[in-house]
Design an enzyme around this catalytic site. Structure first.
Site, short mmCIF file in Angstrom:
data_model
loop_
_atom_site.label_atom_id
_atom_site.label_comp_id
_atom_site.label_asym_id
_atom_site.label_seq_id
_atom_site.Cartn_x
_atom_site.Cartn_y
_atom_site.Cartn_z
N HIS A 121 0.81 -1.22 0.00
CA HIS A 121 0.00 0.00 0.00
C HIS A 121 0.84 1.27 0.00
O HIS A 121 1.90 1.33 0.60
CB HIS A 121 -0.94 0.01 1.22
CG HIS A 121 -0.21 0.03 2.54
ND1 HIS A 121 0.13 1.19 3.17
CD2 HIS A 121 0.25 -0.98 3.32
CE1 HIS A 121 0.75 0.92 4.30
NE2 HIS A 121 0.84 -0.39 4.42
N ASP A 122 0.37 2.26 -0.73
CA ASP A 122 0.97 3.60 -0.78
C ASP A 122 2.35 3.61 -1.42
O ASP A 122 3.06 4.61 -1.34
CB ASP A 122 1.05 4.23 0.62
CG ASP A 122 -0.30 4.37 1.28
OD1 ASP A 122 -1.10 5.19 0.81
OD2 ASP A 122 -0.57 3.63 2.26
N GLY A 139 4.70 -1.52 2.56
CA GLY A 139 3.99 -0.27 2.33
C GLY A 139 4.91 0.93 2.30
O GLY A 139 6.00 0.93 2.86
#
Length: 258
Positions: A121-122, A139
């Site tokens: 994520h991100d 992440g």
């Protein structure tokens, strides 16, 4: 003849360009947009909100745009954005962002994600990157343009991988990797610069020589980062490549791989 196999499941709210191909048993969920010329193989799951650009190829058993398992995630409508001309091979997993960071996972153009790569994520992947089989990004990882991460490379959350850098097979990266630097090992250690990659990308002999000297200033003279950056000021003014290397060293918040 329809380009969408009759055995695929396409949510009515998904937006697919007219020439998008979707293989059997693939699922395209709500909030997914797919640009022209993209080919989605069999047994692929696309979950939104996700925007996929033009002329991408997504191979079987990939999961693209799924929720992150990050415990901070509470179901917010975060995004995944993928650019153009990317190849996403078998079994790749790419998670959307979190509201605690960028709210978005981003992949640029002309990247190759080989089998079983994971993008957390991100994370942000630039352009022309190669992530070899089983590479895993936690992440919040940023990967610069033209970086190559060899098979089974592991990257800790919040690390920045500089443009044109290279990791050897099985490398475990826990700190930032400056632009152009080659790292190997667990934990990762800086070994040299990606000179072969530079030659393939058309860097001049003078620029490569200047980067070779800049590497020695940072890694061989026993200087602090601040001292090394001062030492590189003249060379950085003459060579944009050295300026890129120096700036990636100076910008590190986790500390650079040594």
């Amino acid at each position: 003849m329809s380009l969408i196999d009759s055995r695929a499941i396409i949510d009515p709210s998904a937006r697919l360009a007219d020439d998008v191909q979707v293989g059997p048993w693939s699922i395209v969920g709500p909030g997914v947009e797919v640009g022209e010329g993209t080919v989605i193989g069999p047994h692929v799951v696309l979950k939104g909100p996700t925007v996929i650009g033009r002329h991408n190829r997504i191979y079987q058993f990939s999961s693209v745009g799924e929720d992150t398992p990050d415990l901070k995630y509470k179901g917010e409508p975060t995004r995944l954005v993928i650019g153009d001309h990317n190849v996403i091979r078998e079994g790749v997993t790419i998670h959307r962002g979190t509201v605690q960071d960028r709210n978005e996972t981003t992949i640029g153009d002309h990247n190759l994600l080989m089998a079983y790569v994971h993008v957390g994520h991100d994370s942000v992947i630039g352009d022309h990157c190669i992530l070899v089989n089983n590479t895993a990004l936690a992440g919040h990882v940023h990967v610069g343009d033209w970086a190559i991460l060899s098979g089974y490379t592991l990257v800790h959350q919040f690390c920045h991988i500089g443009a044109y850098s290279f990791s050897g097979m099985g490398t475990a990266i826990g700190k930032d990797v400056p632009a152009f630097v080659t790292v190997f090992g667990n934990p990762a250690e800086a070994r040299s610069m990606n000179f072969e990659g530079m030659r393939r990308r058309g860097f001049t002999a003078d620029a490569i020589h200047a980067l070779r000297r800049a590497y020695k200033v940072v890694y061989r003279q026993g200087l602090t980062v601040d001292e090394a950056c001062v030492e590189l000021a003249e060379s950085a003014a003459a060579y944009p490549e050295v300026a890129m290397f120096r700036d990636s060293v100076r910008a590190s918040e986790r500390g650079i791989t040594r």
